[in-house]
Motif scaffolding. Structure first.
Motif, PDB file in Angstrom:
ATOM      1  N   VAL A 343       0.819  -1.213   0.000  1.00 23.74           N
ATOM      2  CA  VAL A 343       0.000   0.000   0.000  1.00 23.74           C
ATOM      3  C   VAL A 343       0.855   1.266   0.000  1.00 23.74           C
ATOM      4  O   VAL A 343       0.342   2.370   0.103  1.00 23.74           O
ATOM      5  CB  VAL A 343      -0.985   0.047   1.197  1.00 23.74           C
ATOM      6  CG1 VAL A 343      -1.919  -1.152   1.163  1.00 23.74           C
ATOM      7  CG2 VAL A 343      -0.250   0.132   2.539  1.00 23.74           C
ATOM      8  N   LYS A 344       2.171   1.097  -0.091  1.00 22.41           N
ATOM      9  CA  LYS A 344       3.054   2.263  -0.022  1.00 22.41           C
ATOM     10  C   LYS A 344       3.799   2.487  -1.336  1.00 22.41           C
ATOM     11  O   LYS A 344       3.715   1.676  -2.253  1.00 22.41           O
ATOM     12  CB  LYS A 344       4.041   2.076   1.146  1.00 22.41           C
ATOM     13  CG  LYS A 344       3.367   2.172   2.518  1.00 22.41           C
ATOM     14  CD  LYS A 344       2.926   3.617   2.804  1.00 22.41           C
ATOM     15  CE  LYS A 344       2.237   3.763   4.147  1.00 22.41           C
ATOM     16  NZ  LYS A 344       1.690   5.092   4.365  1.00 22.41           N
ATOM     17  N   ALA A 345       4.522   3.599  -1.405  1.00 18.93           N
ATOM     18  CA  ALA A 345       5.159   4.017  -2.653  1.00 18.93           C
ATOM     19  C   ALA A 345       6.260   3.043  -3.090  1.00 18.93           C
ATOM     20  O   ALA A 345       6.770   2.254  -2.290  1.00 18.93           O
ATOM     21  CB  ALA A 345       5.724   5.422  -2.482  1.00 18.93           C
ATOM     22  N   VAL A 361       7.284   5.038   8.126  1.00 13.75           N
ATOM     23  CA  VAL A 361       6.585   5.543   9.309  1.00 13.75           C
ATOM     24  C   VAL A 361       5.626   6.669   8.913  1.00 13.75           C
ATOM     25  O   VAL A 361       5.950   7.501   8.067  1.00 13.75           O
ATOM     26  CB  VAL A 361       7.581   6.038  10.388  1.00 13.75           C
ATOM     27  CG1 VAL A 361       8.445   7.186   9.880  1.00 13.75           C
ATOM     28  CG2 VAL A 361       6.863   6.450  11.673  1.00 13.75           C
ATOM     29  N   ASP A 362       4.450   6.631   9.483  1.00 17.03           N
ATOM     30  CA  ASP A 362       3.509   7.751   9.382  1.00 17.03           C
ATOM     31  C   ASP A 362       3.339   8.295  10.787  1.00 17.03           C
ATOM     32  O   ASP A 362       3.269   7.517  11.739  1.00 17.03           O
ATOM     33  CB  ASP A 362       2.131   7.276   8.892  1.00 17.03           C
ATOM     34  CG  ASP A 362       2.075   7.116   7.371  1.00 17.03           C
ATOM     35  OD1 ASP A 362       3.103   7.321   6.695  1.00 17.03           O
ATOM     36  OD2 ASP A 362       0.990   6.777   6.871  1.00 17.03           O
ATOM     37  N   VAL A 363       3.294   9.594  10.910  1.00 13.36           N
ATOM     38  CA  VAL A 363       3.003  10.176  12.217  1.00 13.36           C
ATOM     39  C   VAL A 363       1.574  10.704  12.188  1.00 13.36           C
ATOM     40  O   VAL A 363       1.219  11.501  11.310  1.00 13.36           O
ATOM     41  CB  VAL A 363       3.983  11.313  12.567  1.00 13.36           C
ATOM     42  CG1 VAL A 363       3.666  11.867  13.951  1.00 13.36           C
ATOM     43  CG2 VAL A 363       5.422  10.827  12.499  1.00 13.36           C
ATOM     44  N   GLY A 370      -5.214  13.268  11.872  1.00 11.83           N
ATOM     45  CA  GLY A 370      -4.699  12.384  10.825  1.00 11.83           C
ATOM     46  C   GLY A 370      -3.210  12.494  10.592  1.00 11.83           C
ATOM     47  O   GLY A 370      -2.470  13.070  11.398  1.00 11.83           O
ATOM     48  N   GLU A 371      -2.788  11.952   9.455  1.00 11.84           N
ATOM     49  CA  GLU A 371      -1.363  11.848   9.142  1.00 11.84           C
ATOM     50  C   GLU A 371      -0.761  13.219   8.856  1.00 11.84           C
ATOM     51  O   GLU A 371      -1.190  13.907   7.946  1.00 11.84           O
ATOM     52  CB  GLU A 371      -1.213  10.935   7.913  1.00 11.84           C
ATOM     53  CG  GLU A 371       0.205  10.761   7.456  1.00 11.84           C
ATOM     54  CD  GLU A 371       0.300  10.302   6.001  1.00 11.84           C
ATOM     55  OE1 GLU A 371      -0.553   9.519   5.552  1.00 11.84           O
ATOM     56  OE2 GLU A 371       1.233  10.759   5.323  1.00 11.84           O
ATOM     57  N   ILE A 372       0.244  13.582   9.614  1.00  6.49           N
ATOM     58  CA  ILE A 372       0.935  14.845   9.325  1.00  6.49           C
ATOM     59  C   ILE A 372       2.313  14.613   8.723  1.00  6.49           C
ATOM     60  O   ILE A 372       2.851  15.481   8.048  1.00  6.49           O
ATOM     61  CB  ILE A 372       1.059  15.757  10.572  1.00  6.49           C
ATOM     62  CG1 ILE A 372       1.568  14.992  11.788  1.00  6.49           C
ATOM     63  CG2 ILE A 372      -0.285  16.403  10.890  1.00  6.49           C
ATOM     64  CD1 ILE A 372       1.830  15.893  12.989  1.00  6.49           C
TER      65      ILE A 372
END
Ligand code: 4AD
Ligand code: MG
Length: 448
Positions: A343-345, A361-363, A370-372
């Motif tokens: 699901v990622k690049a 990692v998503d923060v 949500g995701e910043i």
């Protein structure tokens, strides 16, 4: 010139100064007028006595429409009850332009659609004013952070020959006799720059043809993207935590007044202290499942709706409901790492401990913002990257230069992108990203 900014009045008590600005509001009681002037740095009340100026001017002032531009001269007095703590005893007034009487933004409630149509004027109102001041402080904090941590500013191009973040959100433009795209991210260029300078960052606009209308998506947004040669996933997580802590501290230090205008709950920001919680994607999915089941039984319809939008099994990307459910369990940003690579690049490195996962990692911001931040470690092997580019159906020629980086001294490297508007929305407690950029661009919206 004796012009002074309203924010500097405290240094001029007892002096006669000139303020240049716009009429914010006024009140009169026959012989006295109270004239509120704003100059961008603040609002001050001036007191005008009838006998001070000639009668015609006094009358004109008494009927002066809001937003008329004017200069006022007067003596500064400390006045604890006045907003800002000072008042002017006016001696002179010069009206530059008498505004039309139909200024569209009245103190009454307007719909957000109406306000956005009048964004060019709405900028003058107190809340947008406070939000954009905080935005400027966040941008400055970001720059100060990287500049003082050994990162070199490198500007990435806006016209690009290829996609970085998926081909479905590209804005295509005619570039002489070829097609080009507005950049989705400066990352690939930062990878090249990191091989030259070690630690770099870019800060600029990014463009995505987001076809969904959500409160978290703009078609034009600003992003800061650091990249570190020899950096690994762990380094990126530490950097993200350090950056966010620094930004929040800076805003709390220098923009308390503006946060107050926005009625922001400061205790929520004060809680943002390291260490931030970390959770793997796989553990996060388990948590979401448990919480989802609880909420499905909730008497609150909104909560049940939220739960219905959440994923039910391992493998999918998180949507807004998953992020909201998960981040709702923490009082500070949470770092979610190792998503399914599928699901990622294309450029992400795989986790050697489990090849299904990406070292990413998503923060997620607290309070449902949500995701910043999104980022991670980059694939550093030429063969692997070539296979990923083929698998994603990307044009190899456009990535030749990017593949060169893996041929000539490839090293582990990593970085991330922080969305400025999402960060501003979270820190300001804004409802929608469109309030967090001066002139938002969204699906079918490009005016003013
Ligand atoms: O997660 P994203 O897509 O990651 C990248 O673009 C990487 N190339 C960054 C990198 O590693 N150098 O986007 C990064 C961030 C998101 O977390 C979000 O804050 C913001 O950019 N963002 C948006 N903000 C507003 N509107 C949109 N349509 C956004 N898309 C992403
Ligand atoms: Mg992302």
């Amino acid at each position: 010139m004796d012009q002074v900014m309203i924010s500097d009045l405290h240094r001029h008590v007892g002096e006669t100064v000139t303020i240049r600005g716009w009429l914010h509001g006024r009140r009169s009681s026959g012989k006295i007028q109270f004239i509120q002037v704003r100059d961008g740095s603040g609002i001050v009340q001036g007191v005008l006595m009838k006998k001070t100026v000639d009668e015609a001017l006094f009358k004109r002032c008494d009927a002066l429409p809001q937003e008329s531009s004017l200069s006022v001269k007067g003596t500064v007095r400390a006045e604890a009850r006045a907003p800002g703590g000072h008042e002017l005893s006016l001696t002179e007034i010069e009206i530059h332009q008498e505004a039309d009487r139909d200024y569209p933004i009245a103190p009454k409630e307007h719909s957000i659609g109406f306000l956005m149509e009048h964004r060019h004027l709405w900028l003058r109102s107190r809340k947008p004013h406070a939000t954009l001041r905080i935005r400027a402080t966040i941008v400055k904090a970001v720059r100060d952070f990287f500049d003082s941590h050994g990162f070199l500013l490198i500007d990435a191009p806006i016209f690009t020959p290829a996609a970085c973040e998926g081909t479905t959100t590209l804005f295509e433009v005619q570039y002489f006799d070829e097609k080009a795209y507005l950049t989705q991210s400066g990352q690939l260029y930062m990878e090249a720059a990191a091989m030259a300078h070690g630690r770099v960052y870019c800060f600029g606009p990014a463009f995505r043809a987001e076809k969904s209308k959500t409160r978290r998506h703009l078609t034009e947004f600003w992003m800061v993207e650091p990249e570190m040669a020899y950096g690994e996933l762990e380094d990126v997580m530490q950097l993200a935590e350090g950056l966010l802590t620094f930004i929040v501290e800076r805003v709390l230090e220098s923009r308390r007044e503006d946060l107050k205008v926005l009625e922001r709950d400061l205790s929520k920001l004060e809680a943002v202290r390291p260490p931030f919680p970390r959770i793997s994607y796989s553990d996060a999915v388990e948590r979401i499942k448990v919480r989802r089941a609880e909420l499905l039984r909730s008497p609150d319809e909104e909560q049940r709706k939220l739960a219905e939008g959440c994923l039910t099994e391992w493998g999918g990307d998180f949507g807004a409901p998953d992020e909201t459910l998960l981040s709702g369990q923490y009082d500070r940003p949470v770092l979610v790492h190792r998503y399914p690579a599928a699901v990622k690049a294309f450029y992400m490195k795989r986790d050697p401990a489990d090849e299904r996962l990406a070292l990413c990692v998503d923060v997620l911001a607290p309070e449902g913002y949500g995701e910043i931040i999104g980022g991670g470690q980059r694939a550093d092997s030429l063969e692997f990257l070539e296979s990923r580019i083929a698998e994603h159906g990307l044009p190899r020629e456009a990535f030749q230069w990017y593949l060169d980086l893996r041929k000539y001294g490839s090293v582990p490297h990593s970085g991330f992108g922080l969305g400025i508007e999402r960060t501003v929305a979270w820190i300001c407690g804004a409802e929608h990203l469109r309030e967090c950029i001066p002139f938002p661009r969204m699906l079918y919206k490009i005016y003013p």
